[in-house]
Design a protein around this motif. Structure first.
Motif, mmCIF file in Angstrom:
data_model
loop_
_atom_site.group_PDB
_atom_site.id
_atom_site.type_symbol
_atom_site.label_atom_id
_atom_site.label_comp_id
_atom_site.label_asym_id
_atom_site.label_seq_id
_atom_site.Cartn_x
_atom_site.Cartn_y
_atom_site.Cartn_z
ATOM 1 N N SER A 97 18.132 18.990 19.742
ATOM 2 C CA SER A 97 19.084 18.542 20.780
ATOM 3 C C SER A 97 20.302 19.455 20.807
ATOM 4 O O SER A 97 20.843 19.755 21.878
ATOM 5 C CB SER A 97 19.555 17.115 20.505
ATOM 6 O OG SER A 97 18.449 16.303 20.258
ATOM 7 N N SER A 98 20.731 19.891 19.619
ATOM 8 C CA SER A 98 21.898 20.774 19.570
ATOM 9 C C SER A 98 21.602 22.080 20.297
ATOM 10 O O SER A 98 22.480 22.631 20.979
ATOM 11 C CB SER A 98 22.276 21.079 18.126
ATOM 12 O OG SER A 98 22.417 19.900 17.407
ATOM 13 N N ALA B 275 23.123 26.492 13.407
ATOM 14 C CA ALA B 275 22.630 27.087 12.163
ATOM 15 C C ALA B 275 21.198 27.541 12.409
ATOM 16 O O ALA B 275 20.262 26.748 12.338
ATOM 17 C CB ALA B 275 22.675 26.052 11.050
HETATM 18 N N1 LIG Z 1 20.490 23.987 13.501
HETATM 19 C C1 LIG Z 1 21.569 23.224 13.460
HETATM 20 N N2 LIG Z 1 22.778 23.771 13.561
HETATM 21 C C2 LIG Z 1 23.898 23.025 13.525
HETATM 22 N N3 LIG Z 1 23.881 21.702 13.388
HETATM 23 C C3 LIG Z 1 22.693 21.099 13.285
HETATM 24 C C4 LIG Z 1 21.498 21.838 13.331
HETATM 25 N N4 LIG Z 1 20.482 20.977 13.210
HETATM 26 C C5 LIG Z 1 21.022 19.765 13.112
HETATM 27 N N5 LIG Z 1 22.339 19.834 13.163
HETATM 28 C C6 LIG Z 1 23.275 18.703 13.059
HETATM 29 O O1 LIG Z 1 22.481 17.573 12.791
HETATM 30 C C7 LIG Z 1 22.614 16.547 13.738
HETATM 31 C C8 LIG Z 1 21.272 16.237 14.387
HETATM 32 O O2 LIG Z 1 20.852 17.362 15.125
HETATM 33 P P1 LIG Z 1 19.933 17.267 16.390
HETATM 34 O O3 LIG Z 1 20.074 15.952 17.056
HETATM 35 O O4 LIG Z 1 20.189 18.463 17.210
HETATM 36 O O5 LIG Z 1 18.517 17.338 15.734
HETATM 37 P P2 LIG Z 1 17.114 17.104 16.417
HETATM 38 O O6 LIG Z 1 16.205 18.120 15.891
HETATM 39 O O7 LIG Z 1 17.258 17.044 17.889
HETATM 40 O O8 LIG Z 1 16.730 15.689 15.866
HETATM 41 P P3 LIG Z 1 15.657 14.671 16.514
HETATM 42 O O9 LIG Z 1 14.346 15.333 16.524
HETATM 43 O O10 LIG Z 1 15.715 13.511 15.597
HETATM 44 O O11 LIG Z 1 16.161 14.358 17.878
HETATM 45 C C9 LIG Z 1 23.612 17.047 14.736
HETATM 46 O O12 LIG Z 1 24.763 16.307 14.585
HETATM 47 C C10 LIG Z 1 23.881 18.479 14.416
HETATM 48 O O13 LIG Z 1 25.254 18.678 14.329
#
Ligand SMILES: Nc1ncnc2c1ncn2[C@@H]1O[C@H](COP(=O)(O)OP(=O)(O)OP(=O)(O)O)[C@@H](O)[C@H]1O
Length: 718
Positions: A393-394, A348
């Protein structure tokens, strides 16, 4: 032809016989041997009866001899009647049929059968062919073959016994050379090991041959290698396969020979494996193509095998092996298959941002020559920053899936020294993504050493301990928990509030090893993580790692750092060359919401969409939070209503918090200070640092660009 004759014979024997008679020239003869049982009313039995009857008339006393090839001694009675059909020279063109009985008599018996004269000819009629026409029984043939084989084996063992191996191989070599001198063929031998080292050409050939296995192959080997997702087909022993390249025919043959047991290094070069067979390929072709094969064909084989390897490979995520980090040797990384489903389609994010990232990645992988020409290491650094749950991470998983690169997950706190970091760098494969998550948490970037010194607990600084974990071990031999009491008393002198932790390693039941672990652990009294800083990688070590001399070891690497607090990072780390592209992952936008709802519910339009989109702009929720709401149910109406309620709650919470801050006379926006920085710019925007124009980076400046850091060049924001 044989079948046609046989069919005719089967359908109508007389017609068959007559036809053959017509074909015969004067003076020639034809012998038909019919084997059968006299117990059944078959042709040979009937024929035999005729003969018996005829001869009984002529000579009653010889009846016994009239079944010359009886196999009665084997419990069966199979008369063998040989019909000798010949054209008589004396009777010119007259066709006659004679039956040869294997009798010793010289006389010729004649009779008339259906107005035709039949000669029961004695054997002497064809004296020279006598041996040729007698067919030995199967038993005789088997015993003859067995005795021949036995003689051969005897000869072989005599040769082995009395001729030295060197002499035998010399003879063999000479013999081979002699044969080869007459041949125009050249054979290249591709062995699996070259002086105990793995021969990459063998591996390549193994893979390549898989692609040219003919569809009508009768026998193949099939296997599923460790950590691979597709089956492998290969040639069985002594199987041949023919390949045609540029009009040249090349013959591959796989050979495997048993040899005395020997040890060779394993693929990680740290262990050794036991092998008991020599495996190699023989590649044969005409001598005149030698240069073409070596210079062109084998390169083609290697290229194709790489493609196939790439195709078969499943993506992996690597993490550090702690046992190997402690200097025991071996590969410091361990891996599992990466099955993260995130792709650019499921992310997203603003479409424009996705497109920009993908273009940047595409440009990077195509620029091998460019990087070489401008004297830069072929690597690219990305910084993903933004609040938790915004998809950092995604996005890393999506990048790895897009490029088909493995991910190496590096936890800087696991490392003790800068040289650990360098060792890791050189052990990372090319075409990989090196991920360092939450860089601001894993490494203190400001004056870390001084801080560490102040915080290190010691006898003189016992306050640094507020909790001590004493390792305990279970002694499998004594069946009791053991511990070094000295360690406990020493720890208790620092702090009475000791937390005991039990370490039981089920995989290692060796008491000695346990004692060694215990001794090791006992040295490190682990105090409260927050108050104790162990010696770690330094900032300068990290800077060199990312863009120093060592960073040139390896090609096609992508280094991605993530942080929730970009402002805490040292400017030196943020500069182009270290972090070339800065990507701001922010709260969910209307566009991001549409992508999520389409992924989760398969909806592209709904009357409630406008309400959600209006709220999502102001509520400031992460894609993770939106995704969680969308997971609650599969019925669109209730899911979207629930999401609207959630967004309204979030919005009111937010405004209450802002009001509270104002009432407390806090600086406006202080509570949101960090947030404000993270949100700077639009959600999901790509913030790209301007890079030296000479290296050809496309710097995209959009409206609203502002200078964020004078030292590090302009940060362009959308
Ligand atoms: N931009 C996005 N598009 C699709 N899914 C998302 C998105 N952001 C978050 N998610 C969903 O939310 C969950 C957490 O995302 P993610 O681990 O990638 O976030 P992050 O920014 O790396 O978090 P953190 O900083 O805590 O590690 C995932 O399961 C993912 O499916």
């Amino acid at each position: 032809m044989f079948k046609a004759y046989f069919d005719l014979f089967e359908n109508d024997f007389m017609v068959s016989l007559k036809s053959r008679l017509e074909e015969m020239v004067p003076g020639s003869h034809m012998v038909l041997t019919v084997i059968g049982s006299d117990r059944k009313a078959n042709f040979s039995g009937i024929l035999n009866d005729i003969v018996l009857e005829k001869l009984r008339c002529n000579n009653e006393s010889r009846t016994k001899n009239l079944t010359p090839h009886s196999t009665a001694e084997h419990g069966e009675h199979h008369p063998v009647v040989q019909l000798v059909v010949s054209t008589s020279t004396s009777e010119k063109m007259q066709k006659t049929i004679a039956v040869k009985l294997g009798l010793e008599e010289q006389e010729q018996h004649t009779s008339t059968c259906r107005n035709r004269q039949v000669f029961w000819r004695p054997r002497t009629m064809f004296p020279r062919r006598r041996t040729a026409t007698i067919i030995p029984s199967a038993t005789t043939m088997i015993s003859a073959a067995a005795s021949a084989a036995a003689t051969m084996m005897l000869l072989r063992s005599l040769v082995r016994e009395y001729l030295p191996a060197e002499f035998r191989s010399y003879i063999f070599y000479k013999f081979e050379t002699l044969i080869n001198s007459f041949s125009s063929e050249l054979t290249l031998v591709v062995e699996e090991y070259d002086n105990l080292n793995h021969n990459n050409l063998f591996k390549a050939a193994e893979l390549y041959l898989e692609t040219i296995i003919p569809p009508d192959a009768k026998k193949l080997k099939i296997s599923l290698a460790n950590k691979e997702s597709k089956f492998s087909l290969s040639l069985d022993r002594y199987q041949e396969i023919v390949d045609t390249f540029n009009g040249v025919t090349l013959k591959w043959k796989f050979i495997s020979k048993q040899v005395p047991m020997k040890y060779v290094p394993s693929s990680d070069n740290f262990n050794s494996i036991r092998i008991s067979e020599d495996r190699f390929f023989e590649l044969s072709f005409h001598k005149k193509h030698k240069d073409m094969v070596i210079d062109v064909y084998l390169k083609h084989v290697i290229k194709k095998s790489k493609e196939l390897k790439e195709d078969k490979r499943s993506l992996k995520i690597f993490t550090l092996r702690h046992d190997r980090m402690s200097g025991r040797g071996g590969d410091v990384w361990q891996s599992v298959d990466l099955h993260h489903p995130s792709t650019f389609d499921t992310l997203a994010m603003d479409m424009e941002s996705k497109r920009t990232i993908m273009e940047d990645l595409d440009r990077f992988v195509k620029r091998k020559e460019f990087y070489r020409r401008v004297g830069k290491a072929w690597k690219r650094g990305y910084l993903l920053f933004g609040p938790p749950g915004t998809g950092k991470s995604s996005l890393i998983a999506a990048i790895a899936n897009y490029l088909k690169f493995d991910i190496y997950d590096l936890e800087l706190t696991d490392l003790r020294t800068n040289s650990d970091l360098r060792n890791l760098l050189v052990s990372i494969e090319n075409k990989s993504v090196l991920m360092v998550e939450d860089i601001d948490c894993s490494i203190e970037l400001q004056d870390r050493l001084a801080q560490a010194r102040a915080m290190t607990p010691s006898r003189h600084n016992p306050a640094a301990f507020n909790q001590v974990i004493i390792p305990l071990a279970y002694d499998y031999l004594d069946q009791r928990i053991c511990v070094r009491y000295g360690v406990i008393s020493q720890a208790m002198s620092y702090i009475p509030d000791i937390v005991f932790k039990l370490y039981v390693d089920d995989n290692n039941q060796n008491t000695k090893a346990f004692t060694a672990i215990l001794m090791k652990l006992a040295v490190f009294l682990v105090p409260d993580r927050h108050n104790f800083v162990q010696p770690q990688v330094t900032l300068s070590g990290l800077l060199n790692f990312v863009d120093g001399l060592w960073s040139g070891c390896g090609d096609e690497r992508i280094i991605i750092f993530t942080t929730n607090h970009k402002e805490r990072l040292d400017p030196a780390l943020l500069r182009p060359g270290r972090m070339d592209v800065h990507i701001h992952m922010s709260y969910c936008t209307p566009c991001g919401f549409k992508m999520l709802v389409s992924n989760y519910l398969g909806l592209t339009e709904h009357p409630l969409f406008p309400s959600v989109e209006a709220l999502i702009e102001t509520a400031k929720v992460t894609p993770a939070e939106v995704g969680e709401q969308l997971l609650k149910c599969e019925e669109p109406e209730s899911v979207l209503t629930g999401l609207i309620e959630f967004l309204e709650d979030k919005k009111s919470e937010r405004s209450k918090r802002e009001d509270g801050n104002r009432d407390n006379n806090e600086e406006p926006g202080a509570a949101e200070g960090e947030l404000a920085q993270e949100l700077d710019g639009n959600n999901g925007e790509v913030v790209k640092k301007e890079v030296d124009g000479s290296n050809g980076e496309v710097v995209k400046k959009e409206e609203g660009a502002e200078e964020a850091d004078g030292e590090n060049g302009r940060i362009v924001k959308g």
